[in-house]
Write an enzyme that holds these catalytic residues in place. Structure first.
Site, mmCIF file in Angstrom:
data_model
loop_
_atom_site.group_PDB
_atom_site.id
_atom_site.type_symbol
_atom_site.label_atom_id
_atom_site.label_comp_id
_atom_site.label_asym_id
_atom_site.label_seq_id
_atom_site.Cartn_x
_atom_site.Cartn_y
_atom_site.Cartn_z
ATOM 1 N N ASP A 199 0.858 -1.176 0.000
ATOM 2 C CA ASP A 199 0.000 0.000 0.000
ATOM 3 C C ASP A 199 0.908 1.245 0.000
ATOM 4 O O ASP A 199 2.076 1.154 0.395
ATOM 5 C CB ASP A 199 -0.880 -0.032 1.256
ATOM 6 N N ASP A 228 -0.277 5.112 0.756
ATOM 7 C CA ASP A 228 -0.556 6.152 1.759
ATOM 8 C C ASP A 228 -0.618 5.599 3.175
ATOM 9 O O ASP A 228 -1.331 4.637 3.454
ATOM 10 C CB ASP A 228 -1.865 6.864 1.415
#
Ligand code: NAG
Length: 273
Positions: free
Chosen positions: A96, A98
């Site tokens: 991922d 953010d």
């Protein structure tokens, strides 16, 4: 000289002294005011200088933290380990962006999680709905070292719930022409479940035995808790070492036949951070 004249002279002298004292008082007040004004100006200038010093210092400290020597020796594999790793498939590590690898804020955000005055690692200019938007991106500490190491162990895949135009720009900067972040999935590849974006790992790879997802948001891997490595959301802490701390486990996971046999034991960690 009469005594009268002398006393008149004294009286005149007194008036002179009095008006002199009055002028003196005015002068002192004026001088004081001027002095105060320049003191205030000096103070403002000093504060500006001080915040500049702090800015430079913080930047320096962040650079030192980002590039401090980390001892995680990549040893060459023993014959037994080489044999073992030849028996299992090369695994995929889904990352991922953010709050896992980076944190960003953009123009016009009133409140940010970043301490004011902390300089971003890079700025992205992205056009969203015909409006240019600047994103100020902060890298999680040790992210470059982390990517460099895990790219030798896994096939890396970026899977973000962000828009492609932003996510691809971030991935490009993290990749920095090293070429290991070329497989990417964005918001349009997510499924919306219970109001949040969920990442379907089956879309990335059919064999769930060899896929790991690293994500700060448990809802992202709701469908695959046994494939997930939870990680605390990162916003600005310069002393964060979460990425480094994962290296021993990731190093070991390469050798397992089925990552779920190990990661399913992680379930007690799957709380909402
Ligand atoms: C996930 O992806 C696989 C393969 O593309 C598909 O068969 C499956 O229906 C998807 N699951 C969800 C919940 O969308």
């Amino acid at each position: 000289m009469s005594a009268f004249g002398g006393s008149r002279g004294r009286a005149k002298g007194y008036v002179l002294v009095a008006s002199g004292a009055f002028a003196m008082k005015k002068y002192v007040v004026l001088a004081l005011r001027t002095a105060l004004c320049s003191l205030a100006r000096l103070y403002a200038a000093l504060m500006r200088l001080w915040s500049l010093v702090l800015y430079v210092l913080r930047r320096q400290v962040r650079t030192i933290i980002q590039h401090q020597t980390v001892r995680y020796d990549i040893l060459s594999l023993s014959p037994a380990s080489r044999h073992r790793i030849s028996q299992v498939s090369r695994k995929i590590l889904v990352l991922d962006l953010d709050e896992t690898l980076i944190h960003s804020h953009h123009d016009g955000m009133v409140r940010t999680m970043v301490r004011p005055g902390t300089p971003p690692d890079f700025i992205l200019k992205v056009v969203i709905d015909k409006h240019p938007v600047r994103f100020f991106v902060h890298k999680r500490p040790h992210v470059d070292f982390f990517l460099e190491v895990v790219s030798q162990w896994f096939e890396l895949v970026v899977f973000t719930a962000s828009m492609e135009i932003y996510g691809s720009a971030v991935a490009d900067r993290l990749d920095n022409n090293r070429g290991f972040l070329y497989r990417r999935y964005y918001r349009q590849h997510c499924t919306v479940e219970m109001g949040s974006y969920t990442k379907n790992l089956s879309a990335v790879h059919a064999d769930l035995a060899s896929i790991i997802i690293l994500d700060n948001s448990p809802s992202a891997y709701r469908g695959h808790p046994d494939n997930a490595i939870p990680i605390k959301s990162w916003f600005s802490d310069p002393s964060d070492t979460a990425l480094l701390n994962l290296l021993p486990m990731l190093d070991a996971l390469r050798f397992t036949a089925d990552v779920r046999s190990v990661l399913s034991r992680n379930l007690h960690q799957h709380r909402l951070w």
